[in-house]
Design a protein around this motif. Structure first.
Motif, PDB file in Angstrom:
ATOM      1  N   LEU A   1      13.450  11.009  -7.217  1.00 25.77           N
ATOM      2  CA  LEU A   1      14.450  10.898  -6.154  1.00 25.77           C
ATOM      3  C   LEU A   1      13.769  10.669  -4.815  1.00 25.77           C
ATOM      4  O   LEU A   1      14.190   9.816  -4.019  1.00 25.77           O
ATOM      5  CB  LEU A   1      15.308  12.166  -6.124  1.00 25.77           C
ATOM      6  N   TYR A   2      12.703  11.416  -4.542  1.00 25.83           N
ATOM      7  CA  TYR A   2      11.925  11.252  -3.317  1.00 25.83           C
ATOM      8  C   TYR A   2      11.376   9.826  -3.238  1.00 25.83           C
ATOM      9  O   TYR A   2      11.413   9.171  -2.193  1.00 25.83           O
ATOM     10  CB  TYR A   2      10.789  12.277  -3.326  1.00 25.83           C
ATOM     11  N   ASN A   3      10.869   9.349  -4.390  1.00 25.95           N
ATOM     12  CA  ASN A   3      10.279   8.012  -4.436  1.00 25.95           C
ATOM     13  C   ASN A   3      11.336   6.923  -4.286  1.00 25.95           C
ATOM     14  O   ASN A   3      11.080   5.864  -3.697  1.00 25.95           O
ATOM     15  CB  ASN A   3       9.532   7.843  -5.755  1.00 25.95           C
ATOM     16  N   SER A   4      12.536   7.162  -4.848  1.00 20.57           N
ATOM     17  CA  SER A   4      13.590   6.144  -4.761  1.00 20.57           C
ATOM     18  C   SER A   4      14.061   5.935  -3.324  1.00 20.57           C
ATOM     19  O   SER A   4      14.586   4.871  -2.999  1.00 20.57           O
ATOM     20  CB  SER A   4      14.773   6.553  -5.646  1.00 20.57           C
ATOM     21  N   ILE A   5      13.873   6.927  -2.473  1.00 23.31           N
ATOM     22  CA  ILE A   5      14.257   6.785  -1.066  1.00 23.31           C
ATOM     23  C   ILE A   5      13.169   6.060  -0.279  1.00 23.31           C
ATOM     24  O   ILE A   5      13.437   5.486   0.779  1.00 23.31           O
ATOM     25  CB  ILE A   5      14.551   8.171  -0.457  1.00 23.31           C
TER      26      ILE A   5
ATOM     27  N   ARG B   1       0.837  -1.208   0.000  1.00 23.78           N
ATOM     28  CA  ARG B   1       0.000   0.000   0.000  1.00 23.78           C
ATOM     29  C   ARG B   1       0.868   1.253   0.000  1.00 23.78           C
ATOM     30  O   ARG B   1       0.592   2.225  -0.720  1.00 23.78           O
ATOM     31  CB  ARG B   1      -0.925  -0.002   1.220  1.00 23.78           C
ATOM     32  N   ARG B   2       1.920   1.263   0.796  1.00 23.48           N
ATOM     33  CA  ARG B   2       2.834   2.409   0.816  1.00 23.48           C
ATOM     34  C   ARG B   2       3.431   2.657  -0.561  1.00 23.48           C
ATOM     35  O   ARG B   2       3.530   3.798  -1.020  1.00 23.48           O
ATOM     36  CB  ARG B   2       3.966   2.166   1.819  1.00 23.48           C
ATOM     37  N   LYS B   3       3.836   1.571  -1.229  1.00 26.27           N
ATOM     38  CA  LYS B   3       4.454   1.722  -2.539  1.00 26.27           C
ATOM     39  C   LYS B   3       3.471   2.282  -3.547  1.00 26.27           C
ATOM     40  O   LYS B   3       3.830   3.167  -4.345  1.00 26.27           O
ATOM     41  CB  LYS B   3       4.991   0.364  -3.015  1.00 26.27           C
ATOM     42  N   VAL B   4       2.237   1.794  -3.516  1.00 29.08           N
ATOM     43  CA  VAL B   4       1.242   2.311  -4.456  1.00 29.08           C
ATOM     44  C   VAL B   4       0.970   3.786  -4.174  1.00 29.08           C
ATOM     45  O   VAL B   4       0.838   4.593  -5.107  1.00 29.08           O
ATOM     46  CB  VAL B   4      -0.053   1.484  -4.367  1.00 29.08           C
ATOM     47  N   ALA B   5       0.901   4.175  -2.901  1.00 29.77           N
ATOM     48  CA  ALA B   5       0.691   5.582  -2.562  1.00 29.77           C
ATOM     49  C   ALA B   5       1.838   6.439  -3.090  1.00 29.77           C
ATOM     50  O   ALA B   5       1.613   7.530  -3.647  1.00 29.77           O
ATOM     51  CB  ALA B   5       0.557   5.737  -1.041  1.00 29.77           C
ATOM     52  N   GLN B   6       3.063   5.974  -2.929  1.00 29.53           N
ATOM     53  CA  GLN B   6       4.207   6.726  -3.440  1.00 29.53           C
ATOM     54  C   GLN B   6       4.168   6.836  -4.962  1.00 29.53           C
ATOM     55  O   GLN B   6       4.427   7.907  -5.532  1.00 29.53           O
ATOM     56  CB  GLN B   6       5.504   6.054  -2.986  1.00 29.53           C
ATOM     57  N   ASN B   7       3.819   5.746  -5.637  1.00 27.18           N
ATOM     58  CA  ASN B   7       3.764   5.768  -7.099  1.00 27.18           C
ATOM     59  C   ASN B   7       2.630   6.657  -7.604  1.00 27.18           C
ATOM     60  O   ASN B   7       2.776   7.348  -8.622  1.00 27.18           O
ATOM     61  CB  ASN B   7       3.597   4.347  -7.640  1.00 27.18           C
TER      62      ASN B   7
ATOM     63  N   ALA C   1      17.204   5.128   2.211  1.00 31.02           N
ATOM     64  CA  ALA C   1      16.455   4.331   1.241  1.00 31.02           C
ATOM     65  C   ALA C   1      16.437   2.859   1.648  1.00 31.02           C
ATOM     66  O   ALA C   1      15.410   2.184   1.524  1.00 31.02           O
ATOM     67  CB  ALA C   1      17.060   4.488  -0.152  1.00 31.02           C
ATOM     68  N   LEU C   2      17.564   2.335   2.141  1.00 28.64           N
ATOM     69  CA  LEU C   2      17.609   0.942   2.594  1.00 28.64           C
ATOM     70  C   LEU C   2      16.698   0.712   3.801  1.00 28.64           C
ATOM     71  O   LEU C   2      16.247  -0.406   4.047  1.00 28.64           O
ATOM     72  CB  LEU C   2      19.042   0.550   2.937  1.00 28.64           C
ATOM     73  N   GLU C   3      16.440   1.771   4.557  1.00 31.22           N
ATOM     74  CA  GLU C   3      15.566   1.652   5.722  1.00 31.22           C
ATOM     75  C   GLU C   3      14.091   1.826   5.363  1.00 31.22           C
ATOM     76  O   GLU C   3      13.223   1.236   6.015  1.00 31.22           O
ATOM     77  CB  GLU C   3      15.949   2.692   6.782  1.00 31.22           C
ATOM     78  N   LYS C   4      13.807   2.622   4.330  1.00 31.11           N
ATOM     79  CA  LYS C   4      12.433   3.039   4.071  1.00 31.11           C
ATOM     80  C   LYS C   4      11.778   2.372   2.873  1.00 31.11           C
ATOM     81  O   LYS C   4      10.545   2.366   2.804  1.00 31.11           O
ATOM     82  CB  LYS C   4      12.392   4.566   3.863  1.00 31.11           C
ATOM     83  N   ARG C   5      12.532   1.855   1.913  1.00 28.06           N
ATOM     84  CA  ARG C   5      11.897   1.367   0.693  1.00 28.06           C
ATOM     85  C   ARG C   5      10.915   0.228   0.991  1.00 28.06           C
ATOM     86  O   ARG C   5      11.282  -0.773   1.628  1.00 28.06           O
ATOM     87  CB  ARG C   5      12.951   0.903  -0.305  1.00 28.06           C
ATOM     88  N   PRO C   6       9.676   0.338   0.531  1.00 33.92           N
ATOM     89  CA  PRO C   6       8.680  -0.707   0.804  1.00 33.92           C
ATOM     90  C   PRO C   6       9.067  -2.066   0.238  1.00 33.92           C
ATOM     91  O   PRO C   6       8.769  -3.098   0.849  1.00 33.92           O
ATOM     92  CB  PRO C   6       7.416  -0.164   0.128  1.00 33.92           C
ATOM     93  N   GLU C   7       9.723  -2.073  -0.930  1.00 35.24           N
ATOM     94  CA  GLU C   7      10.074  -3.356  -1.533  1.00 35.24           C
ATOM     95  C   GLU C   7      11.044  -4.142  -0.655  1.00 35.24           C
ATOM     96  O   GLU C   7      10.934  -5.365  -0.528  1.00 35.24           O
ATOM     97  CB  GLU C   7      10.699  -3.148  -2.913  1.00 35.24           C
TER      98      GLU C   7
END
Length: 502
Positions: A456-460, A166-172, A286-292
């Motif tokens: 860039l914001y999304n990649s983090i 869900r977080r990833k879809v919201a970011q996308n 990014a390693l801490e926050k990325r949903p994937e």
């Protein structure tokens, strides 16, 4: 005999009914009804658009009404429900039962001597032909409890995985809104001026053809002007198409009905953050926050618990049973009774699976860790590339702004130097077209810079919404997006770049 005949007739009816079921496609009326219902559901319960839409309003509407995001919310709710159901599976089993028994003859037997085979007792019965039964039993099994425990832990982790999706879809979704909003705003600001200029260009083209026909100017010079005007028309048309498509994309993202009229807020452009210099900090974040990455980490726990449940089944099983019973049989000495029991069992041969399960757990952990590591490497690459693209987008924006300043100065000079001659008028129109194209390019460059900053914001993997909202109306969600993104920007990116107003 009668009962047997009735039973045979019932079986015959069931068999004949099974062969009577045939494929039945939906009718045209049913299809039309379904289409009307789906169309209503797509745009149901939406807040009306009562004011110009800001970037954050567009993001709020996309997150609130976008069907893909709503689907992820439903999947997350489903995962929570499955987790709750799996938790209840750990409870002991308490089964209540009742029944009715009827037989067509008496139950009973006779006794025969083992040594001489002589009947010692006449046939007798200890059970009525008709009787009712009732019982309430309690059972608890150690292995069932243990397996249910690990299954519940798996469902809990799958709930967390659904949250990461869900977080990833919201970011996308917000990234898509960012890609479309600023281009659509540029189209809104310039489309009227483009239409006016296109009319002037087309009128100038007709005049140029007439001048060429009358021989008032050298043919080569007239053709050169016509070529310049045609190039301007082509470029202006292409630019307009690109930006108009952005408005259509934005309409779809906000789940507004196609063709609905709305206005984007013509506010001051948002300042773009400066190019980040602390890339190592961003990479770690990014390693801490990325949903994937988080989803892969939870998936590792799911597979671990799956193997742990399989290993648990190798151990001895201990169960407890208890219950109260009732039997209406009048021959019973006690019509009501209670019983309790315990049992211990162990399939010793299953222990031979232990080495294979140990190896599978080791290999599965290595596979999951390697997959997560490979994904982490891809994330770090995305952060680096995102920073480079943002740097190039900022440089492109600066170049577009400088080009716009030059073309606007040339337009001012051409207008002041214009006379009644046809060539002067053509030069003014051509200069206006070039200046408008430069302004289009400037808006496009700003939109590209916003998109690059969003990537860039999304990649983090930074969130666009807080964990909880007081309400879910568009205004509240819009304010929450603005606040959350502002907090992340102030904590993560130092400084900002303020663009001049155009």
């Amino acid at each position: 005999m009668v009962r047997r005949l009735v039973s045979l007739c019932g079986v015959a009816l069931i068999v004949s009914g099974c062969g009577a079921v045939q494929p039945k496609p939906y009718t045209e009326d049913e299809i039309k009804t379904r289409v009307d219902l789906d169309h209503q559901l797509m745009y149901a319960d939406q807040e009306p658009v009562t004011r110009p839409i800001t970037f954050y309003d567009a993001g709020a509407r996309a997150l609130k009404y976008n069907l893909d995001y709503r689907l992820k919310l439903m999947e997350q709710a489903l995962a929570r429900d499955l987790h709750d159901a799996a938790t209840y599976e750990m409870l002991p089993k308490v089964v209540a039962g009742a029944g009715y028994v009827n037989r067509n003859n008496d139950f009973g037997g006779r006794s025969i001597g083992i040594e001489d085979g002589i009947e010692t007792l006449r046939p007798s019965t200890s059970q009525e032909r008709e009787r009712t039964l009732a019982d309430l039993t309690f059972s608890w099994n150690v292995l069932d409890f243990g397996v249910s425990y690990y299954r519940a832990k798996q469902k809990a982790d799958q709930t967390l995985m659904a949250e990461e999706r869900r977080r990833k879809v919201a970011q996308n979704v917000l990234q898509d809104v960012r890609n479309s909003y600023w281009r659509a705003l540029g189209a809104q600001r310039l489309v009227g001026r483009v239409d006016v200029l296109l009319d002037r260009v087309n009128h100038a083209l007709r005049r140029a053809k007439q001048v060429e026909k009358d021989g008032l100017m050298p043919q080569v010079e007239v053709l050169a002007y016509e070529r310049a005007l045609l190039d301007a028309v082509s470029l202006l048309t292409l630019r307009r198409q690109d930006l108009d498509l952005a408005r259509a994309e934005l309409t779809a993202l906000m789940s507004l009905p196609p063709g609905m009229h709305y206005t984007l807020a013509d506010d001051k452009e948002q300042p773009l953050p400066s190019l980040p210099v602390n890339l190592e900090t961003l990479e770690r974040l990014a390693l801490e926050k990325r949903p994937e990455i988080m989803e892969e980490w939870y998936r590792k726990r799911v597979t671990e618990n799956d193997i742990k449940a399989a290993k648990l089944l190798l151990w001895p099983n201990f169960g407890v049973d208890a219950g109260v019973h009732y039997d209406s049989n009048k021959y019973n000495y006690n019509a009501n009774w209670a019983d309790v029991g315990a049992r211990l069992s162990w399939n010793v041969m299953k222990l031979t699976q232990w080495p294979a399960l140990e190896r599978s757990l080791e290999h599965q952990n290595k596979t999951d860790d390697f997959r997560r590591t490979a994904l982490s490497m891809a994330v770090l690459t995305q952060v680096r590339i995102g920073a480079q693209r943002y740097s190039l987008a900022l440089a492109e924006l600066e170049f577009a702004e400088e080009s716009l300043r030059v073309d606007q100065r040339l337009l001012t000079y051409a207008r002041s130097a214009a006379k009644a001659q046809f060539d002067s008028e053509l030069e003014v129109i051509r200069t206006e077209a070039r200046a408008l194209l430069a302004e289009y390019q400037r808006y496009a460059s700003y939109a590209n810079a916003q998109a690059a900053w969003g990537r860039l914001y999304n990649s983090i993997g930074l969130d666009v919404l807080p964990e909880a909202l007081e309400s879910s109306d568009v205004h509240t969600v819009s304010a929450a997006i603005k606040k959350t993104m502002g907090q992340w920007q102030s904590l993560t990116f130092a400084g900002s770049r303020h663009d001049s107003e155009k």
